[in-house]
Design a protein around this motif. Sequence first.
Motif, PDB file in Angstrom:
ATOM      1  N   UNK A 120       0.836  -1.202   0.000  1.00  0.00           N
ATOM      2  CA  UNK A 120       0.000   0.000   0.000  1.00  0.00           C
ATOM      3  C   UNK A 120       0.870   1.251   0.000  1.00  0.00           C
ATOM      4  N   UNK A 121       2.011   1.200   0.682  1.00  0.00           N
ATOM      5  CA  UNK A 121       2.928   2.339   0.681  1.00  0.00           C
ATOM      6  C   UNK A 121       3.869   2.308  -0.521  1.00  0.00           C
ATOM      7  N   UNK A 122       4.561   1.192  -0.693  1.00  0.00           N
ATOM      8  CA  UNK A 122       5.582   1.107  -1.751  1.00  0.00           C
ATOM      9  C   UNK A 122       4.995   1.294  -3.141  1.00  0.00           C
ATOM     10  N   UNK A 123       3.817   0.708  -3.393  1.00  0.00           N
ATOM     11  CA  UNK A 123       3.233   0.764  -4.740  1.00  0.00           C
ATOM     12  C   UNK A 123       2.434   2.038  -4.994  1.00  0.00           C
ATOM     13  N   UNK A 124       2.431   2.952  -4.033  1.00  0.00           N
ATOM     14  CA  UNK A 124       1.632   4.175  -4.210  1.00  0.00           C
ATOM     15  C   UNK A 124       2.403   5.283  -4.908  1.00  0.00           C
ATOM     16  N   UNK A 125       3.537   4.931  -5.516  1.00  0.00           N
ATOM     17  CA  UNK A 125       4.348   5.951  -6.195  1.00  0.00           C
ATOM     18  C   UNK A 125       4.037   6.073  -7.689  1.00  0.00           C
ATOM     19  N   UNK A 126       3.255   5.138  -8.258  1.00  0.00           N
ATOM     20  CA  UNK A 126       3.178   5.039  -9.726  1.00  0.00           C
ATOM     21  C   UNK A 126       2.366   6.142 -10.384  1.00  0.00           C
ATOM     22  N   UNK A 127       1.130   6.334  -9.956  1.00  0.00           N
ATOM     23  CA  UNK A 127       0.230   7.285 -10.614  1.00  0.00           C
ATOM     24  C   UNK A 127      -0.017   8.497  -9.722  1.00  0.00           C
TER      25      UNK A 127
END
Length: 421
Positions: free
Chosen positions: A152-159
């Motif tokens: 939830x934290x790490x993958x929240x950088x994309x869009x």
Amino acid sequence: MLTVDSIAGCIVSIAGLVVVIIATLAAQRVPVVVVAAPVAGLLIALGLTDLEAAADEVMTMAPTIGFLAAMLVVADVCAREGVFTWVGTVLAGWSRSSPHRLLRIVFVAAAVTTAILSLDTTIVLLTPVAVATARHIGARVTPIAFSSAHLANTASTLLPVSNLTNLLAFSATGFGFLGFTGVMLAPWIAAILVEYLIFRWYFAGELRSPTPEAADREPQPHARRPTLLLVGLALLLVAFVIAEPLGVPLAAVAGMGAVGFTMPELLRSPIATLRSTITALNLPFLAFVATLGVVILPVRDGPFGDWIGGLIPSSSTLLGILAVAVLAAVLANLVNNLPATLLLIPLVAHDPGLVMAMLLGVNIGPNLAYFGSLANLLWREIMHRDVAAPTSREYLRLGALTVPATLGVAALALWASLQLT
């Protein structure tokens, strides 16, 4: 120039921010805006910021808050229409009762859910599904639950839409929707891959041994695939990509998407749908976000903000990107990632690369400690309700392994990505 008054004002402002943070950590049934709003009012009354500046800050944040409100409604419709129940069926079927395979699938599901529907959706809706699936196939719950929290934290950088921090900083990046995504794609992939490898090593023992209840599990009921909603989500994402270069605000697109998603239910049962929609909007939380922008103003504009500003590099060299990412991660774990973002945006706005580096820090950094982000606290609450939540020490132990590695590789990938852009 430092004066006694400016130093005293800074101390009072930071004390007000600390009070709000403590209230955020301790909040259970009382909305944290009940504490934040009086603190903001006190700061204005003491002259540490003025009403005009506070109003300007709220107006600046209004489109971001509007977008967040619309996406909360979209996520709520997806939950009520069975999207995540269907995801649970898919997780169980594709895992074929293998904990290792389930971990891989949850990593992918959490990464995609976070990127498209934001990290809060992953925490609130995907976590219970992933935990239930782990129990169903006889896998240990801890690695699966931790994967949803960390992704939830790490993958929240994309869009730009993946995290409220991204939305707050989006205009400062100078990139469009596709430009932002293109620059962040390499750091996103690199961080997730490194995190997955660390999880496989750290939880190797738990991924091998089944739970005692594994033999007693019952078949998981089949759930209907919500095809129309899945198509709707794909179209909404396409609309974000198309509308932004045309000058159509993302908040307007999200608002139209929320209306489109709720309309069928609204026609069937208007009263129940309106009630669910109002609940999903989470108005106290939206008010808290607006109030937090006011609370951070005197901190950002005072001596503390000046001191932090002196630590910011002048350009996005590799060392500059690493320095800003680490600084942002430290601040996120000291004061929570939302205040850290609001504090840092104007200090790094002179270089789009540093803005992106800051987002890596405030998004990945919170994996170190529970109080790094509101999503972490929400995850802890859900885990307390479903199973025994890991202690702060356990969370910190895993975070101490993952955060330096994932943040370092993401920063390196960001630097490489910026060289190619």
